[in-house]
Design a protein around this motif. Structure first.
Motif, PDB file in Angstrom:
ATOM      1  N   ASP A 114       2.094 -23.856 -27.221  1.00 14.03           N
ATOM      2  CA  ASP A 114       0.757 -24.556 -26.399  1.00 14.03           C
ATOM      3  C   ASP A 114       0.023 -23.869 -25.497  1.00 14.03           C
ATOM      4  O   ASP A 114      -1.215 -23.987 -25.405  1.00 14.03           O
ATOM      5  N   VAL A 115       0.917 -23.461 -24.682  1.00 16.33           N
ATOM      6  CA  VAL A 115       0.258 -22.884 -23.377  1.00 16.33           C
ATOM      7  C   VAL A 115      -0.202 -21.222 -23.589  1.00 16.33           C
ATOM      8  O   VAL A 115      -1.297 -21.182 -23.424  1.00 16.33           O
ATOM      9  N   GLN A 116       0.630 -20.719 -24.498  1.00 13.54           N
ATOM     10  CA  GLN A 116       0.014 -19.221 -24.621  1.00 13.54           C
ATOM     11  C   GLN A 116      -0.619 -18.895 -25.873  1.00 13.54           C
ATOM     12  O   GLN A 116      -1.164 -17.776 -25.997  1.00 13.54           O
ATOM     13  N   GLY A 117      -0.575 -19.802 -26.727  1.00 14.19           N
ATOM     14  CA  GLY A 117      -1.127 -19.670 -27.919  1.00 14.19           C
ATOM     15  C   GLY A 117      -0.388 -18.780 -29.250  1.00 14.19           C
ATOM     16  O   GLY A 117      -0.552 -18.762 -30.312  1.00 14.19           O
ATOM     17  N   PHE A 118       0.724 -18.552 -28.701  1.00 14.08           N
ATOM     18  CA  PHE A 118       1.943 -17.969 -29.797  1.00 14.08           C
ATOM     19  C   PHE A 118       3.222 -18.152 -29.328  1.00 14.08           C
ATOM     20  O   PHE A 118       3.502 -18.479 -28.025  1.00 14.08           O
ATOM     21  N   VAL A 119       4.185 -17.794 -30.020  1.00 15.08           N
ATOM     22  CA  VAL A 119       5.485 -17.774 -29.839  1.00 15.08           C
ATOM     23  C   VAL A 119       6.433 -16.789 -30.672  1.00 15.08           C
ATOM     24  O   VAL A 119       5.924 -16.702 -31.837  1.00 15.08           O
ATOM     25  N   VAL A 120       7.414 -16.072 -30.320  1.00 16.63           N
ATOM     26  CA  VAL A 120       8.285 -15.553 -30.922  1.00 16.63           C
ATOM     27  C   VAL A 120       9.469 -15.932 -31.132  1.00 16.63           C
ATOM     28  O   VAL A 120      10.163 -16.395 -30.209  1.00 16.63           O
ATOM     29  N   LEU A 121      10.038 -16.235 -32.476  1.00 20.31           N
ATOM     30  CA  LEU A 121      11.334 -16.835 -32.780  1.00 20.31           C
ATOM     31  C   LEU A 121      12.221 -15.860 -33.229  1.00 20.31           C
ATOM     32  O   LEU A 121      11.930 -15.218 -34.312  1.00 20.31           O
ATOM     33  N   ARG A 122      13.304 -15.611 -32.617  1.00 22.53           N
ATOM     34  CA  ARG A 122      14.225 -14.665 -33.037  1.00 22.53           C
ATOM     35  C   ARG A 122      15.418 -15.032 -34.212  1.00 22.53           C
ATOM     36  O   ARG A 122      15.951 -16.085 -33.772  1.00 22.53           O
ATOM     37  N   GLN A 123      15.410 -14.175 -35.026  1.00 22.74           N
ATOM     38  CA  GLN A 123      16.561 -14.295 -36.025  1.00 22.74           C
ATOM     39  C   GLN A 123      16.731 -15.596 -36.656  1.00 22.74           C
ATOM     40  O   GLN A 123      17.578 -16.521 -36.703  1.00 22.74           O
ATOM     41  N   VAL A 124      15.453 -16.198 -37.415  1.00 21.14           N
ATOM     42  CA  VAL A 124      15.301 -17.368 -37.895  1.00 21.14           C
ATOM     43  C   VAL A 124      15.288 -17.288 -39.516  1.00 21.14           C
ATOM     44  O   VAL A 124      14.934 -18.288 -40.120  1.00 21.14           O
ATOM     45  N   VAL A 125      14.995 -16.024 -40.127  1.00 18.88           N
ATOM     46  CA  VAL A 125      15.021 -15.958 -41.568  1.00 18.88           C
ATOM     47  C   VAL A 125      16.289 -15.137 -42.060  1.00 18.88           C
ATOM     48  O   VAL A 125      16.300 -13.919 -41.485  1.00 18.88           O
ATOM     49  N   ASP A 126      16.779 -15.299 -43.122  1.00 15.17           N
ATOM     50  CA  ASP A 126      17.907 -14.902 -43.498  1.00 15.17           C
ATOM     51  C   ASP A 126      17.662 -13.269 -43.923  1.00 15.17           C
ATOM     52  O   ASP A 126      16.617 -12.998 -44.571  1.00 15.17           O
ATOM     53  N   HIS A 127      18.276 -12.200 -43.524  1.00 14.28           N
ATOM     54  CA  HIS A 127      18.071 -11.013 -43.674  1.00 14.28           C
ATOM     55  C   HIS A 127      18.095 -10.506 -45.434  1.00 14.28           C
ATOM     56  O   HIS A 127      17.168  -9.401 -45.579  1.00 14.28           O
ATOM     57  N   TRP A 128      19.065 -11.034 -46.197  1.00 15.47           N
ATOM     58  CA  TRP A 128      18.875 -10.671 -47.524  1.00 15.47           C
ATOM     59  C   TRP A 128      17.584 -11.084 -47.990  1.00 15.47           C
ATOM     60  O   TRP A 128      17.117 -10.265 -48.944  1.00 15.47           O
ATOM     61  N   ALA A 129      16.768 -12.123 -47.846  1.00 13.99           N
ATOM     62  CA  ALA A 129      15.702 -12.561 -48.115  1.00 13.99           C
ATOM     63  C   ALA A 129      14.501 -11.609 -47.581  1.00 13.99           C
ATOM     64  O   ALA A 129      13.654 -11.298 -48.560  1.00 13.99           O
ATOM     65  N   VAL A 130      14.546 -11.436 -46.636  1.00 11.13           N
ATOM     66  CA  VAL A 130      13.690 -10.321 -46.118  1.00 11.13           C
ATOM     67  C   VAL A 130      13.654  -8.815 -46.864  1.00 11.13           C
ATOM     68  O   VAL A 130      12.741  -8.160 -47.190  1.00 11.13           O
ATOM     69  N   ASP A 131      14.899  -8.698 -47.035  1.00 12.74           N
ATOM     70  CA  ASP A 131      15.157  -7.184 -47.736  1.00 12.74           C
ATOM     71  C   ASP A 131      14.588  -7.347 -49.248  1.00 12.74           C
ATOM     72  O   ASP A 131      13.992  -6.548 -49.864  1.00 12.74           O
ATOM     73  N   LEU A 132      14.502  -8.590 -49.838  1.00  9.30           N
ATOM     74  CA  LEU A 132      13.855  -8.728 -51.127  1.00  9.30           C
ATOM     75  C   LEU A 132      12.546  -8.494 -51.187  1.00  9.30           C
ATOM     76  O   LEU A 132      11.811  -8.077 -52.000  1.00  9.30           O
ATOM     77  N   LEU A 133      11.813  -9.044 -50.052  1.00  7.08           N
ATOM     78  CA  LEU A 133      10.243  -9.097 -49.794  1.00  7.08           C
ATOM     79  C   LEU A 133       9.978  -7.764 -49.625  1.00  7.08           C
ATOM     80  O   LEU A 133       9.018  -7.085 -50.123  1.00  7.08           O
ATOM     81  N   ARG A 134      10.982  -6.870 -48.804  1.00  5.79           N
ATOM     82  CA  ARG A 134      10.688  -5.413 -48.575  1.00  5.79           C
ATOM     83  C   ARG A 134      10.616  -4.755 -49.778  1.00  5.79           C
ATOM     84  O   ARG A 134       9.688  -3.756 -50.052  1.00  5.79           O
ATOM     85  N   GLU A 135      11.570  -4.904 -50.741  1.00  6.82           N
ATOM     86  CA  GLU A 135      11.584  -4.217 -51.893  1.00  6.82           C
ATOM     87  C   GLU A 135      10.479  -4.400 -52.638  1.00  6.82           C
ATOM     88  O   GLU A 135       9.762  -3.619 -53.518  1.00  6.82           O
TER      89      GLU A 135
END
Length: 403
Positions: A95-116
């Motif tokens: 709300d203050v900055q207009g953005f936020v970074v969330l760390r380690q909230v998505v499964d790595h195996w799923a990200v790998d499939l998207l990358r492929e």
């Protein structure tokens, strides 16, 4: 008499002359030829018109082969980790900055499939021009569809959208590689500060200005933005800054300062923030009207893979037709005319992803025909430069400035 004419024509043919054609047949050649000429001319003019208005990044999008939709491992609920908990501090930072970074909230195996999947659909285009910018990828690529429907992004973004249910308006793959400085930009919007509004009033240029929405940017591998490049630079607190009227911001907020644009740009550029290194599994979430830009790839040989997606209140109201063209690859149209002024996005083309996807929307996306969500011969080019809740006086003032 007809028989005599045919025999005479045949004799002339055998003698090396041209056979005689009946008057009726001769009278048909001219209209048939004119029709064929008109068809060819229309195809030529249509291709020329398309090439004139279609943005360059659409022309560079890859062609996705037709195939029947099929579930992937991303559709298996038992494979996903528990949904992450979004704390109140993260929402306050947003709300203050207009953005936020969330760390380690998505499964790595799923990200790998998207990358492929991204590598599969983008390699040829990436090799040719240095970037690949897909839109509405979930309509064409099984992994992107299943990631959005079954993954954690719907749950995560609901904490920031703060509405009971959430839909996906747009998603895509954005891949970049290193290019020599003289080669120009690495891709659409690279090195250019902008808002996610398509240059129009309203949320994402399509929806009512009061729509609650967030943009998600997710790298598909580790990125050190200072060494590798290819990240996103932001202006923290831009939505509260007195210079937020610059570029297309005046369409959202009106006049917010009497300072010159040059003075505002000088200050805003000095506040551009490069975020800390990203790791696979991290998310960047920001407001659609936050000023940002894509960072060029800095390191030769490095390829940046990322997903972007726009999440909105499931009851969002449409203000203008979508800007799309299913007769030309790049940014396809939904097969139904969903984007109509004052309509709501209650359609499987823009599926609900929180709290769950309705079964009829799931069935529609898995209908056994190639790319079932995409229409054919569907175009919409109506760039209406205002939002649907404006008074006519406001519309007129904005139109004058827009033109």
């Amino acid at each position: 008499q007809a028989k005599r004419r045919l025999k005479a024509g045949a004799r002339r043919g055998r003698a090396g002359g041209r056979p005689e054609i009946s008057g009726r047949m001769a009278s048909l050649w001219l209209p048939v030829a004119l029709v064929l000429l008109a068809v060819v001319a229309n195809l030529h003019l249509r291709q020329r018109r398309v090439s004139e208005w279609v943005p360059d990044e659409w022309k560079g999008a890859p062609m996705i082969p037709d195939k029947l939709p099929a579930r992937t491992a991303l559709a298996e609920p038992g494979r996903w980790a528990e949904r992450p908990v979004i704390d109140e501090q993260a929402v306050r930072d947003f709300d203050v900055q207009g953005f936020v970074v969330l760390r380690q909230v998505v499964d790595h195996w799923a990200v790998d499939l998207l990358r492929e999947a991204s590598d599969r659909i983008c390699t040829e285009t990436l090799d040719r021009q240095g970037w690949c910018h897909m839109k509405q990828t979930r309509w064409m690529v099984d992994e992107f569809r299943d990631f959005l429907l079954h993954g954690p992004l719907g749950h995560i973004t609901q904490a920031f959208v703060r509405k009971p249910s959430v839909r996906v308006l747009q998603d895509g793959a954005f891949t970049m590689s290193y290019r020599e400085p003289e080669a120009g930009m690495n891709g659409p919007n690279s090195e250019e500060m902008h808002l996610d509004d398509n240059g129009l009033a309203g949320i994402y240029g399509d929806l009512h200005r009061n729509t609650s929405a967030v943009t998600v940017w997710m790298p598909m591998h580790d990125i050190d933005l200072r060494l590798d490049g290819g990240g996103v630079e932001l202006i923290p607190g831009f939505l509260r800054h007195e210079c937020r009227q610059v570029k297309t911001g005046w369409k959202h907020w009106g006049t917010t300062t009497h300072r010159t644009d040059a003075d505002c740009w000088k200050e805003l550029e000095s506040q551009l923030t490069l975020l800390d290194p990203f790791r696979k599994g991290d998310l960047l979430i920001f407001h659609p009207w936050l000023m940002h830009r894509t960072q060029p790839v800095r390191r030769p040989g490095f390829r940046r893979y990322a997903l972007f997606a726009w999440f909105v209140d499931a009851d969002a109201v449409v203000c203008r037709p979508d800007f799309c063209d299913s007769t030309f690859y790049g940014k396809p149209c939904c097969h139904d005319p969903v984007m109509r002024p004052n309509a709501r996005l209650h359609h499987p083309c823009y599926p609900q992803v929180h709290p769950s996807t309705p079964q009829h929307e799931m069935d529609a996306m898995l209908e056994q025909r190639p790319k079932p969500m995409i229409g054919t011969n569907v175009t919409s080019k109506d760039m209406v430069p205002y939002a649907c809740d404006d008074s006519m006086e406001v519309v007129w003032e904005r139109l004058k400035r827009f033109r």
